[in-house]
Design a protein around this motif. Structure first.
Motif, short mmCIF file in Angstrom:
data_model
loop_
_atom_site.label_atom_id
_atom_site.label_comp_id
_atom_site.label_asym_id
_atom_site.label_seq_id
_atom_site.Cartn_x
_atom_site.Cartn_y
_atom_site.Cartn_z
N UNK A 90 2.97 8.89 -2.81
CA UNK A 90 2.24 8.19 -1.50
C UNK A 90 1.91 7.48 -2.42
N UNK A 91 2.39 5.68 -2.67
CA UNK A 91 0.93 5.39 -3.03
C UNK A 91 1.67 4.82 -3.83
N UNK A 92 2.81 4.99 -4.32
CA UNK A 92 3.12 4.65 -6.37
C UNK A 92 4.22 2.97 -5.78
N UNK A 93 4.00 3.13 -4.38
CA UNK A 93 5.17 1.43 -4.28
C UNK A 93 4.58 1.09 -2.86
N UNK A 94 4.44 -0.17 -2.47
CA UNK A 94 4.09 -0.55 -0.97
C UNK A 94 5.49 -0.52 -0.41
N UNK A 95 5.72 -0.48 0.94
CA UNK A 95 5.95 -0.12 2.33
C UNK A 95 6.87 -1.39 2.94
N UNK A 96 7.91 -1.58 2.78
CA UNK A 96 8.26 -2.95 4.13
C UNK A 96 8.52 -2.40 5.52
N UNK A 97 8.10 -3.16 6.56
CA UNK A 97 8.03 -2.02 7.73
C UNK A 97 8.77 -1.01 8.32
N UNK A 98 10.14 -1.12 7.81
CA UNK A 98 10.98 -0.14 7.99
C UNK A 98 11.18 1.31 7.08
N UNK A 99 10.69 0.61 5.86
CA UNK A 99 10.43 1.87 5.13
C UNK A 99 8.71 2.80 5.82
N UNK A 100 8.08 1.94 6.30
CA UNK A 100 7.15 2.30 7.01
C UNK A 100 7.36 3.55 8.65
N UNK A 101 8.38 2.28 8.81
CA UNK A 101 8.58 3.24 10.31
C UNK A 101 9.62 4.35 9.66
N UNK A 120 -7.28 2.74 1.01
CA UNK A 120 -6.08 1.65 0.41
C UNK A 120 -5.42 1.94 1.10
N UNK A 121 -4.76 2.96 1.68
CA UNK A 121 -3.65 2.77 2.35
C UNK A 121 -3.18 2.12 3.11
N UNK A 122 -3.81 0.72 4.12
CA UNK A 122 -3.27 -0.77 4.27
C UNK A 122 -3.01 -1.22 3.68
N UNK A 123 -3.12 -1.44 2.22
CA UNK A 123 -3.02 -2.18 1.38
C UNK A 123 -1.54 -1.80 0.27
N UNK A 124 -0.36 -0.42 1.00
CA UNK A 124 0.50 -0.37 0.72
C UNK A 124 1.55 -0.70 1.95
N UNK A 125 1.18 -0.09 3.59
CA UNK A 125 1.54 -0.53 4.22
C UNK A 125 1.20 -1.76 5.03
N UNK A 126 2.67 -2.24 6.07
CA UNK A 126 2.71 -3.50 6.68
C UNK A 126 1.46 -3.66 7.02
N UNK A 127 1.25 -3.18 8.06
CA UNK A 127 0.29 -3.08 8.91
C UNK A 127 -1.47 -2.17 8.92
N UNK A 128 -2.36 -2.81 8.70
CA UNK A 128 -2.69 -0.85 9.03
C UNK A 128 -3.01 -0.49 9.86
N UNK A 129 -2.82 -1.17 11.31
CA UNK A 129 -2.15 0.14 12.64
C UNK A 129 -0.97 1.20 12.22
N UNK A 130 0.09 0.74 11.12
CA UNK A 130 1.12 1.82 10.61
C UNK A 130 0.46 2.56 9.74
N UNK A 131 -0.78 2.64 8.97
CA UNK A 131 -1.79 3.04 7.80
C UNK A 131 -2.49 4.48 8.67
N UNK A 132 -3.13 3.76 9.54
CA UNK A 132 -4.11 4.60 10.46
C UNK A 132 -3.60 5.29 11.09
N UNK A 133 -2.11 5.26 11.78
CA UNK A 133 -1.08 6.07 12.70
C UNK A 133 -0.94 7.11 12.18
N UNK A 134 -0.93 6.60 10.63
CA UNK A 134 0.13 8.04 9.35
C UNK A 134 -1.46 8.49 9.88
N UNK A 135 -2.37 8.20 8.83
CA UNK A 135 -3.45 9.20 8.78
C UNK A 135 -4.06 10.00 9.68
N UNK A 136 -4.24 9.12 10.83
CA UNK A 136 -3.96 9.88 11.88
C UNK A 136 -3.64 11.43 12.33
N UNK A 137 -2.25 11.43 12.31
CA UNK A 137 -1.72 12.35 12.31
C UNK A 137 -1.78 13.97 11.00
#
Length: 204
Positions: free
Chosen positions: A118-129, A154-171
């Motif tokens: 995880x981190x070698x690509x950036x993700x669009x909203x569909x991929x992140x979901x 640095x995860x917010x740089x590869x996800x479409x929004x910081x909220x998605x990155x935060x929610x993923x990291x939290x879990x």
């Protein structure tokens, strides 16, 4: 039985089979060997905890992830390995074909799912979901081993929004052992060793 281990190993789809015993801890002193050996007992799988392996490219993250997967198979668990890119591509295709629920089961059934790179690509909203759905469905029930070349900051740089990155990291980190490797790249070391000119043979 060894037959079951062989079958589960084949089903896991590892990119290679390298046991923990072949990991060069001497080359990566930043890794806590005791922590890795404790993880190799697979207690984290019984509790549905995660293992997150962080470090730059080439330091042995995938080797560690596969080695823990092999220990899990020896302990009788079903394991599946996938790169993040392959997981996203598979689920995106299934979503387009209206078979997403069926395909999500592939990633939610095994007791241990390894998501590599995880981190070698950036993700669009569909991929992140899609990634979020996999993590959420496994959350607190089944374990993940995840490797990433990016610190969480640095995860917010590869996800479409910081909220998605935060929610993923939290879990991911809620019940997790984190292994951080900050050594040199094995691959670079091997390449450099090959490049060094060998000494010319002496005439005497």
């Amino acid at each position: 039985t060894s037959k079951n281990v062989t079958m589960r190993t084949a089903m896991a789809r590892f990119p290679f089979v390298k046991p923990l015993e072949t990991f060069d801890f001497g080359y990566q002193p930043s890794i806590d060997r005791k922590q890795v050996q404790m993880l190799a007992s697979c207690h984290f799988i019984e509790h549905g905890d995660n293992v997150l392996v962080l470090g730059p490219p080439g330091v042995g993250k995938t080797h560690l992830a596969v080695a823990l997967g092999l220990k899990a198979i020896e302990a009788g668990y079903r394991v599946l390995f996938s790169t993040a890119a392959h997981l996203i591509a598979t689920l995106t295709k299934a979503h387009a074909e209206g078979r997403l629920d069926e395909k999500l089961k592939l990633y939610t059934t095994p007791r241990l799912l390894i998501i590599d790179e995880i981190g070698y690509l950036s993700y669009d909203a569909r991929a992140a979901d899609l990634l979020f759905q996999v993590v959420s469905r496994r959350y607190e029930r089944k374990s993940l081993v995840l490797t990433t070349n990016l610190p969480f900051s640095e995860w917010p740089t590869i996800f479409p929004n910081a909220a998605t990155a935060t929610a993923l990291i939290d879990r991911l980190v809620h019940h997790a052992e984190i292994l951080t490797i900050d050594g040199d790249s094995y691959r670079r070391r091997v390449a450099e060793a090959k490049r060094k000119p060998s000494r010319p043979a002496s005439d005497s």
